[in-house]
Design a protein around this motif. Structure first.
Motif, PDB file in Angstrom:
ATOM      1  N   VAL A   1       0.861  -1.182   0.000  1.00  0.00           N
ATOM      2  CA  VAL A   1       0.000   0.000   0.000  1.00  0.00           C
ATOM      3  C   VAL A   1       0.899   1.234   0.000  1.00  0.00           C
ATOM      4  N   THR A   2       0.758   2.063  -1.023  1.00  0.00           N
ATOM      5  CA  THR A   2       1.640   3.219  -1.136  1.00  0.00           C
ATOM      6  C   THR A   2       1.321   4.298  -0.116  1.00  0.00           C
TER       7      THR A   2
ATOM      8  N   HIS B   1      10.312   3.533  -0.922  1.00  0.00           N
ATOM      9  CA  HIS B   1      11.072   4.783  -0.913  1.00  0.00           C
ATOM     10  C   HIS B   1      10.098   5.954  -0.797  1.00  0.00           C
ATOM     11  N   PRO B   2      10.448   6.998  -0.037  1.00  0.00           N
ATOM     12  CA  PRO B   2       9.503   8.095   0.214  1.00  0.00           C
ATOM     13  C   PRO B   2       8.994   8.754  -1.058  1.00  0.00           C
TER      14      PRO B   2
ATOM     15  N   ALA C   1       4.706   6.120  -0.089  1.00  0.00           N
ATOM     16  CA  ALA C   1       5.869   5.382  -0.580  1.00  0.00           C
ATOM     17  C   ALA C   1       5.788   5.107  -2.072  1.00  0.00           C
ATOM     18  N   GLN C   2       6.961   5.035  -2.678  1.00  0.00           N
ATOM     19  CA  GLN C   2       7.132   4.472  -4.006  1.00  0.00           C
ATOM     20  C   GLN C   2       7.539   3.008  -3.823  1.00  0.00           C
ATOM     21  N   VAL C   3       7.179   2.168  -4.771  1.00  0.00           N
ATOM     22  CA  VAL C   3       7.530   0.752  -4.689  1.00  0.00           C
ATOM     23  C   VAL C   3       8.550   0.438  -5.783  1.00  0.00           C
TER      24      VAL C   3
ATOM     25  N   GLY D   1       3.234   5.736  -7.071  1.00  0.00           N
ATOM     26  CA  GLY D   1       2.041   6.124  -6.333  1.00  0.00           C
ATOM     27  C   GLY D   1       1.833   7.613  -6.527  1.00  0.00           C
ATOM     28  N   ASP D   2       1.069   8.246  -5.660  1.00  0.00           N
ATOM     29  CA  ASP D   2       0.956   9.704  -5.692  1.00  0.00           C
ATOM     30  C   ASP D   2       2.218  10.297  -5.081  1.00  0.00           C
ATOM     31  N   PHE D   3       2.720  11.387  -5.649  1.00  0.00           N
ATOM     32  CA  PHE D   3       3.959  11.952  -5.111  1.00  0.00           C
ATOM     33  C   PHE D   3       4.017  13.459  -5.327  1.00  0.00           C
TER      34      PHE D   3
END
Length: 344
Positions: free
Chosen positions: A43-44, A96-97, A105-107, A120-122
């Motif tokens: 889950v991001t 990763h943030p 998080a990024q996957v 994900g959303d960033f």
């Protein structure tokens, strides 16, 4: 489903593919931000279009764990610290943030030297309420495209916070309360962080926002003092008081207790004046928890990705722009979308 591609060993399945339950990595036997019940999902972040009930196991960042427990109740949650790789089947996975909200998080998924990243959303703008965005190098990048138009170029958050302060002063002169609509997870806390030490009275909170504020405080995030609207005496003079509420509360019976008030919205969509008119608010503050156009392009460039798969937004401008620059770009339609009250 994303197409297969040719490798030196012949046809090879993409590391991450789209299914009717969400993004899936067969080589590691896990999903990412699954929207239907599955045995295991990364889950991001905690927004409701990415975190759904009914999963066998949730893997997320440690600061996302309390958000999931707040929103989903007791679940089988496995926290994974940022930057800590784990082996799952044929792949190595790490978080990763993403800089979107607290814990986002990024996957990163790697198999035999091939790296895929799902952002994900960033957002890249510095934000005291969440871990800062980390650029991750990869071969294939699946990224959001919520504001993928050149017209979207964010002012600094503190510039918008100063505009909020001027608006509050204006409302005080008019004898009105200042009701600011902001999403209950992420946006409200970001506004409160920017206002810390800059108001002479606590910010009044709608009940739907209070729990998220408490989760952030427990994570050590410094926010402006607050109190619940429901705990304020009904004969209170609300002139010049800032009220934070979710967008779903706009023009509701709940607003009538303030008698005289102005309404405003904190959202990236407020970059365009037409959106402010459609939302029927007196003020719009351009505060977004997503990357604007330039930050999106910079992220793609700095990732080194030869292939970009855009999702969660409008890709009409982005894909042709990337293709003209020699990047293999395509669109991926997922179930992710702006929540009814998010107004990102």
């Amino acid at each position: 489903m994303l197409a297969t591609h040719e490798s030196a060993n012949g046809t090879r399945q993409d590391l991450i593919v789209l299914t009717d339950k969400g993004l899936y990595c067969e080589a590691g036997d896990f999903y990412i931000d699954a929207w239907k019940p599955v045995h295991r999902t990364f889950v991001t972040h905690g927004h409701s279009d990415h975190a759904h009930d009914g999963m066998g196991e949730y893997i997320c960042s440690p600061t996302t764990e309390p958000i999931l427990r707040w929103r989903l109740g007791e679940q089988n949650i496995r926290p994974l610290p940022f930057g800590t790789p784990i082996r799952m089947g044929e792949v190595q996975v790490s978080l990763h943030p993403a800089g979107h909200i607290l814990g986002s998080a990024q996957v990163r998924v790697e198999r035999a030297g091939e790296v895929w990243v799902f952002t994900g959303d960033f957002k890249r703008e510095p934000d005291p309420t969440c871990e800062p965005f980390e650029q991750v190098r990869c071969d294939s990048l699946i990224c959001e495209a919520t504001f993928a138009y050149p017209v979207y170029a964010w002012p600094s958050t503190m510039q918008e916070v100063q505009r909020v302060l001027h608006w509050i002063a204006h409302c005080r002169e008019q004898g009105k309360a200042a009701i600011l609509y902001a999403y209950s997870l992420g946006k409200s806390q970001r506004v409160l962080a920017g206002l810390d030490g800059r108001l002479d009275a606590p910010v009044l909170l709608h009940g739907a926002i209070a729990r998220g504020v408490e989760v952030y405080r427990q994570a050590g995030i410094t926010l402006a003092p607050t109190e619940l609207v429901s705990e304020v005496p009904p004969d209170t003079d609300f002139a010049g008081r800032l009220v934070l509420a979710p967008p779903s509360a706009q023009d509701s019976a709940w607003c009538r207790r303030f008698r005289s008030f102005e309404q405003a919205l904190a959202s990236g969509w407020m970059q365009l004046r037409g959106n402010r008119r459609r939302r029927n608010v007196q003020r719009g503050f351009v505060i977004s928890d997503h990357a604007d156009w330039q930050d999106l392009i910079d992220t793609i460039d700095q990732s080194g990705a030869r292939r970009v798969i855009a999702t969660h937004g409008n890709t009409d401008a982005l894909i042709p722009y990337l293709q003209e620059r020699g990047i293999r770009a395509e669109r991926l339609r997922t179930a992710y979308g702006d929540e009814e009250e998010a107004v990102e």
